[in-house]
Design a protein around this motif. Structure first.
Motif, mmCIF file in Angstrom:
data_model
loop_
_atom_site.group_PDB
_atom_site.id
_atom_site.type_symbol
_atom_site.label_atom_id
_atom_site.label_comp_id
_atom_site.label_asym_id
_atom_site.label_seq_id
_atom_site.Cartn_x
_atom_site.Cartn_y
_atom_site.Cartn_z
ATOM 1 N N THR A 177 7.311 2.144 -12.390
ATOM 2 C CA THR A 177 8.584 2.262 -13.098
ATOM 3 C C THR A 177 8.958 0.934 -13.756
ATOM 4 O O THR A 177 9.377 0.901 -14.922
ATOM 5 C CB THR A 177 9.705 2.698 -12.124
ATOM 6 O OG1 THR A 177 9.329 3.947 -11.527
ATOM 7 C CG2 THR A 177 11.033 2.842 -12.829
ATOM 8 N N LEU A 178 8.812 -0.159 -13.027
ATOM 9 C CA LEU A 178 9.139 -1.468 -13.589
ATOM 10 C C LEU A 178 8.196 -1.830 -14.733
ATOM 11 O O LEU A 178 8.613 -2.432 -15.724
ATOM 12 C CB LEU A 178 9.107 -2.542 -12.497
ATOM 13 C CG LEU A 178 10.232 -2.476 -11.462
ATOM 14 C CD1 LEU A 178 10.007 -3.514 -10.379
ATOM 15 C CD2 LEU A 178 11.586 -2.655 -12.118
ATOM 16 N N SER A 179 6.956 -1.453 -14.622
ATOM 17 C CA SER A 179 5.993 -1.715 -15.691
ATOM 18 C C SER A 179 6.387 -0.955 -16.959
ATOM 19 O O SER A 179 6.379 -1.524 -18.053
ATOM 20 C CB SER A 179 4.597 -1.305 -15.238
ATOM 21 O OG SER A 179 3.672 -1.475 -16.271
ATOM 22 N N GLN A 180 6.758 0.306 -16.802
ATOM 23 C CA GLN A 180 7.183 1.111 -17.948
ATOM 24 C C GLN A 180 8.463 0.538 -18.552
ATOM 25 O O GLN A 180 8.607 0.469 -19.777
ATOM 26 C CB GLN A 180 7.402 2.565 -17.534
ATOM 27 C CG GLN A 180 6.129 3.302 -17.219
ATOM 28 C CD GLN A 180 6.385 4.685 -16.638
ATOM 29 O OE1 GLN A 180 7.529 5.089 -16.448
ATOM 30 N NE2 GLN A 180 5.311 5.410 -16.352
ATOM 31 N N THR B 5 7.590 2.229 -7.640
ATOM 32 C CA THR B 5 8.498 1.200 -8.152
ATOM 33 C C THR B 5 7.762 0.289 -9.123
ATOM 34 O O THR B 5 8.287 -0.066 -10.189
ATOM 35 C CB THR B 5 9.078 0.373 -6.982
ATOM 36 O OG1 THR B 5 9.750 1.252 -6.078
ATOM 37 C CG2 THR B 5 10.047 -0.692 -7.479
ATOM 38 N N GLN B 6 6.546 -0.087 -8.783
ATOM 39 C CA GLN B 6 5.744 -0.942 -9.655
ATOM 40 C C GLN B 6 5.490 -0.254 -10.995
ATOM 41 O O GLN B 6 5.629 -0.872 -12.054
ATOM 42 C CB GLN B 6 4.424 -1.279 -8.964
ATOM 43 C CG GLN B 6 3.569 -2.271 -9.699
ATOM 44 C CD GLN B 6 2.284 -2.582 -8.951
ATOM 45 O OE1 GLN B 6 1.795 -1.765 -8.178
ATOM 46 N NE2 GLN B 6 1.749 -3.760 -9.177
ATOM 47 N N ARG C 246 0.820 -1.220 0.000
ATOM 48 C CA ARG C 246 0.000 0.000 0.000
ATOM 49 C C ARG C 246 0.850 1.264 0.000
ATOM 50 O O ARG C 246 0.313 2.358 -0.176
ATOM 51 C CB ARG C 246 -0.905 0.008 1.231
ATOM 52 C CG ARG C 246 -1.999 -1.025 1.170
ATOM 53 C CD ARG C 246 -2.899 -0.923 2.366
ATOM 54 N NE ARG C 246 -3.880 -1.996 2.359
ATOM 55 C CZ ARG C 246 -4.409 -2.527 3.429
ATOM 56 N NH1 ARG C 246 -4.071 -2.070 4.621
ATOM 57 N NH2 ARG C 246 -5.281 -3.498 3.344
ATOM 58 N N SER C 247 2.151 1.128 0.182
ATOM 59 C CA SER C 247 3.015 2.309 0.296
ATOM 60 C C SER C 247 3.189 2.990 -1.060
ATOM 61 O O SER C 247 3.097 2.372 -2.114
ATOM 62 C CB SER C 247 4.382 1.926 0.858
ATOM 63 O OG SER C 247 5.133 1.241 -0.113
ATOM 64 N N GLU C 248 3.471 4.273 -0.995
ATOM 65 C CA GLU C 248 3.666 5.078 -2.193
ATOM 66 C C GLU C 248 4.934 4.653 -2.926
ATOM 67 O O GLU C 248 4.969 4.605 -4.161
ATOM 68 C CB GLU C 248 3.736 6.567 -1.803
ATOM 69 C CG GLU C 248 3.552 7.514 -2.956
ATOM 70 C CD GLU C 248 2.218 7.320 -3.679
ATOM 71 O OE1 GLU C 248 2.218 7.422 -4.913
ATOM 72 O OE2 GLU C 248 1.191 7.070 -3.026
ATOM 73 N N THR C 249 5.963 4.305 -2.196
ATOM 74 C CA THR C 249 7.227 3.869 -2.799
ATOM 75 C C THR C 249 7.018 2.602 -3.619
ATOM 76 O O THR C 249 7.531 2.471 -4.731
ATOM 77 C CB THR C 249 8.282 3.617 -1.698
ATOM 78 O OG1 THR C 249 8.435 4.806 -0.922
ATOM 79 C CG2 THR C 249 9.616 3.222 -2.285
ATOM 80 N N TYR C 250 6.273 1.682 -3.076
ATOM 81 C CA TYR C 250 5.991 0.433 -3.779
ATOM 82 C C TYR C 250 5.244 0.717 -5.081
ATOM 83 O O TYR C 250 5.562 0.160 -6.133
ATOM 84 C CB TYR C 250 5.168 -0.504 -2.887
ATOM 85 C CG TYR C 250 4.746 -1.788 -3.573
ATOM 86 C CD1 TYR C 250 5.611 -2.873 -3.653
ATOM 87 C CD2 TYR C 250 3.477 -1.905 -4.134
ATOM 88 C CE1 TYR C 250 5.218 -4.047 -4.276
ATOM 89 C CE2 TYR C 250 3.083 -3.076 -4.763
ATOM 90 C CZ TYR C 250 3.954 -4.147 -4.828
ATOM 91 O OH TYR C 250 3.565 -5.299 -5.447
ATOM 92 N N LYS C 251 4.254 1.588 -5.010
ATOM 93 C CA LYS C 251 3.463 1.915 -6.197
ATOM 94 C C LYS C 251 4.321 2.578 -7.268
ATOM 95 O O LYS C 251 4.193 2.262 -8.460
ATOM 96 C CB LYS C 251 2.276 2.801 -5.819
ATOM 97 C CG LYS C 251 1.222 2.052 -5.018
ATOM 98 C CD LYS C 251 0.103 2.955 -4.575
ATOM 99 C CE LYS C 251 -0.886 2.167 -3.703
ATOM 100 N NZ LYS C 251 -1.924 3.018 -3.151
#
Length: 175
Positions: free
Chosen positions: A112-115, A109-110, A102-107
């Motif tokens: 960025t990795l998707s892009q 990162t997710q 639920r953290s903003e950092t995780y979102k």
């Protein structure tokens, strides 16, 4: 059996190696301990026999009830997994992972990795198209055509004419 025969067998089996008594033990104490050891060994043997008989009986009951070893393994795994899920370590780790997701950092990162994955996919696709185009150009080049004709002529010389072929070269490329 008389007591003298019993005493001599006890003494010979009950003494430490070398025929001497351990320090602090009298011959009478050693014989008593040897007798007790023999009794305990006999009890152990009896218990092993009883346990083996009980295990056979349990196996027979399970067979008659249709409980297979595989179903027992499945049941044990299910029970073990349930115990893991109820453990405090699992619950703590699960809560921590939920907080992280639920953290903003995780979102970020997710995203960025998707892009990065999308960009990598596009780059590989472009590279594949370029390679395919280069192979097409190479195949249509005069040197490749010459090489292709030489291979066809070699095939004709080795295999001879077959299937009604009229010439050693063919317009159909082997590749």
């Amino acid at each position: 059996m008389d007591s003298s025969g019993q005493d001599s067998s006890m003494t010979s089996t009950g003494l430490a190696s070398g025929g001497t008594l351990p320090p602090g033990l009298t011959e009478e104490e050693a014989e008593e301990m040897q007798l007790e050891l023999t009794k305990v060994d006999d009890e152990i043997q009896t218990l092993r026999q009883v346990l083996t008989a009980k295990e056979r009986h349990a196996t027979e009951l399970k067979r008659r009830l249709g409980i297979s070893p595989l179903s027992e393994i499945k049941q044990n795994i299910t029970k073990g997994w349930h115990e893991v899920q109820c453990s405090s370590a699992y619950l703590t780790a699960s809560a921590t992972l939920e907080d992280i997701s639920r953290s903003e950092t995780y979102k970020r990162t997710q995203d960025t990795l998707s892009q990065a994955g999308q960009m990598t996919s596009a780059a590989i696709s472009t590279m594949g198209s370029a390679i395919r185009s280069r192979f097409g150009e190479m195949r249509n080049s005069p040197s490749f055509k010459s090489f292709e004709d030489k291979v066809e002529n070699m095939k004709y010389k080795v295999m001879g004419r077959s299937n009604g072929e009229s010439s050693p070269t063919s317009n159909n490329a082997p590749f």
